[in-house]
Design an enzyme around this catalytic site. Structure first.
Site, PDB file in Angstrom:
ATOM      1  N   ASP A 188       6.483   1.408   6.959  1.00 47.03           N
ATOM      2  CA  ASP A 188       5.118   0.934   6.707  1.00 47.03           C
ATOM      3  C   ASP A 188       4.443   1.778   5.637  1.00 47.03           C
ATOM      4  OD1 ASP A 188       2.711  -0.386   6.911  1.00 47.03           O
ATOM      5  OD2 ASP A 188       2.155   0.509   8.824  1.00 47.03           O
ATOM      6  N   HIS A 224       0.832  -1.204   0.000  1.00 45.26           N
ATOM      7  CA  HIS A 224       0.000   0.000   0.000  1.00 45.26           C
ATOM      8  C   HIS A 224       0.864   1.250   0.000  1.00 45.26           C
ATOM      9  CE1 HIS A 224       0.598   0.754   4.395  1.00 45.26           C
ATOM     10  NE2 HIS A 224       0.595  -0.569   4.487  1.00 45.26           N
ATOM     11  N   HIS A 271       4.000   3.814  12.552  1.00 50.07           N
ATOM     12  CA  HIS A 271       2.936   4.704  13.054  1.00 50.07           C
ATOM     13  C   HIS A 271       3.438   5.651  14.146  1.00 50.07           C
ATOM     14  CE1 HIS A 271      -0.711   2.127  11.542  1.00 50.07           C
ATOM     15  NE2 HIS A 271       0.337   2.026  10.734  1.00 50.07           N
ATOM     16  N   ASP A 295      -0.532   4.261   0.879  1.00 53.16           N
ATOM     17  CA  ASP A 295      -1.048   5.208   1.875  1.00 53.16           C
ATOM     18  C   ASP A 295      -0.331   5.041   3.208  1.00 53.16           C
ATOM     19  OD1 ASP A 295      -2.370   2.674   2.014  1.00 53.16           O
ATOM     20  OD2 ASP A 295      -3.876   3.539   3.347  1.00 53.16           O
ATOM     21  N   GLU A 311      -5.282   1.104   2.708  1.00 49.08           N
ATOM     22  CA  GLU A 311      -5.027   0.010   3.641  1.00 49.08           C
ATOM     23  C   GLU A 311      -5.058   0.498   5.074  1.00 49.08           C
ATOM     24  OE1 GLU A 311      -2.906  -2.925   6.148  1.00 49.08           O
ATOM     25  OE2 GLU A 311      -2.435  -0.811   5.848  1.00 49.08           O
ATOM     26  N   GLU A 312      -4.556   1.703   5.310  1.00 45.87           N
ATOM     27  CA  GLU A 312      -4.415   2.202   6.668  1.00 45.87           C
ATOM     28  C   GLU A 312      -5.724   2.716   7.270  1.00 45.87           C
ATOM     29  OE1 GLU A 312      -2.054   1.639   8.434  1.00 45.87           O
ATOM     30  OE2 GLU A 312      -0.126   1.752   7.407  1.00 45.87           O
ATOM     31  N   GLU A 336       4.292  -6.057   4.327  1.00 48.86           N
ATOM     32  CA  GLU A 336       4.092  -5.437   5.637  1.00 48.86           C
ATOM     33  C   GLU A 336       5.326  -5.652   6.518  1.00 48.86           C
ATOM     34  OE1 GLU A 336       1.860  -3.512   6.721  1.00 48.86           O
ATOM     35  OE2 GLU A 336       0.202  -3.724   5.318  1.00 48.86           O
TER      36      GLU A 336
END
Length: 376
Positions: free
Chosen positions: A100, A67, A349, A69, A134-135, A163
């Site tokens: 990520d 992903h 994150h 995003d 995805e997030e 991931e």
């Protein structure tokens, strides 16, 4: 640092692609894959950009999924450098999405470039499935692409999801499955009244307390050889008017199950409602199923991933199904073997998210070796 993996990762990080906004990341990838002979198919749904790209003809299909995003970076002032201005310090690449998972995307693309240049007549198909959703909600991303691919009879045999699976050292852990996720939203009804006259009211908090106690202490299953026991966590409880002299009329409870293959979502629904009925509660319940559990057992993909990791790191990776959900849950619906392998996840994150530049370079080599193991 002059390295194609790091350079592409920096280009991707510099685009503030907060979910579901792609900000041109997929176009960068398209510009790298097109000269390699990939057939490019953009598959937008709603505000989400999706990309399906494949190269080759007959034979098995190996897809790399990821992903573009990222989660919001928070206050820029908390970062040592602006989150969308990638920087390298002490061998670490900093920026939102470094781990990520824009670093993995860069490693995948460069691995594909090297693989195709070395083996232009490879057998089977090499594919990419990339989304910008995805997030966040994950409603218009991989799930929609998979539905479209299934509807037209596309075949996907193996999928490597990038991931960040590693814990302490690159390749020390790979995910060969994920638990399912289902959320219950329950409203329990009482009768509002004055706290001085409880006999004229029904307090839903008091009424629901035995139910909540049993819900929290229920053993849903004991897990199995692939998964730990199913867990339930209450996420939100709301009730009351804010006044200290009003008995509330309703209680809202939201709780989530992360469940194994030892139980089904239907069993969870039935047992939860049986508890509500046991305590004679008046209630309304709605359910949201985010994904079913999946597992990839011993086979060609696991063998290739373990071999490739050990070849470059001399590590025997641990297999795990821990953590949250991933888009692998949608891809598994195609009957594909699905494994997740990516960089260390210690800073995902977080403020000052970072990844080892050397790890990304090595990860790209591992991805290339997986391609060689599967479609050569």
């Amino acid at each position: 640092m002059s390295c194609p993996v790091i350079e592409l990762a920096q280009q991707l990080i510099s685009r503030p692609s907060v979910s579901p906004d792609d900000q041109g990341c997929q176009q960068l990838i398209i510009e790298r894959l097109t000269p390699l002979g990939f057939t490019i198919e953009k598959m937008p749904f709603g505000q989400t950009e999706n990309l399906w790209a494949c190269r080759g003809g007959e034979g098995e299909t190996l897809a790399f999924a990821g992903h573009t995003d990222v989660v919001p970076p928070g206050a820029n002032a908390l970062w040592d450098n602006p989150p969308f201005e990638p920087s390298i310090r002490d061998g670490m690449l900093y920026g939102r999405g470094a781990a990520d998972m824009k670093g993995s995307l860069a490693a995948m693309v460069v691995a594909a470039e090297r693989f195709v240049h070395a083996y232009p007549q490879h057998r089977g198909r090499l594919a990419f499935l990339i989304t910008s959703d995805e997030e966040a909600d994950a409603h218009d991303g991989t799930v929609k692409v998979v539905e479209s691919l299934i509807s037209r009879g596309e075949r996907l045999d193996y999928c490597l999801v990038g991931e960040p699976s590693s814990q302490h050292q690159l390749g020390d852990m790979i995910k060969n499955g994920r638990r399912g996720s289902i959320t219950a939203n329950v409203t329990i009804y009482g009768t509002q009244g004055h706290v001085a006259y409880p006999h004229l009211a029904q307090n839903p908090i008091h009424m629901a307390s035995p139910f909540i106690h049993e819900l929290v202490n229920t053993v849903w299953d004991n897990g199995n050889e692939y998964f730990p026991a199913t867990t339930m966590q209450i996420a939100n409880i709301h009730s009351g008017t804010g006044s200290n002299n009003v008995i509330p009329g309703e209680l809202f409870i939201q709780f989530n199950f992360r469940f194994s293959t030892a139980i089904t979502d239907e069993e969870i629904r039935q047992r939860t409602e049986a508890l509500l009925q046991k305590y004679q509660l008046r209630y309304h319940i709605s359910w949201s199923l985010s994904g079913q559990p999946f597992i990839t057992g011993e086979g060609k993909l696991l063998d290739a991933v373990r071999y490739s990791v050990k070849h470059y790191t001399n590590i025997e990776p641990t297999l795990s199904t821990s953590g949250g959900t991933s888009d692998g849950r949608f891809i598994a619906q195609m009957g594909a073997q699905v494994v997740e392998l990516g960089p260390i996840n210690a800073t995902i994150h977080k403020v000052n998210e970072c990844v080892s530049a050397a790890d990304l370079q090595q990860l790209s080599r591992i991805y290339q070796r997986i391609m060689e193991q599967i479609i050569l």
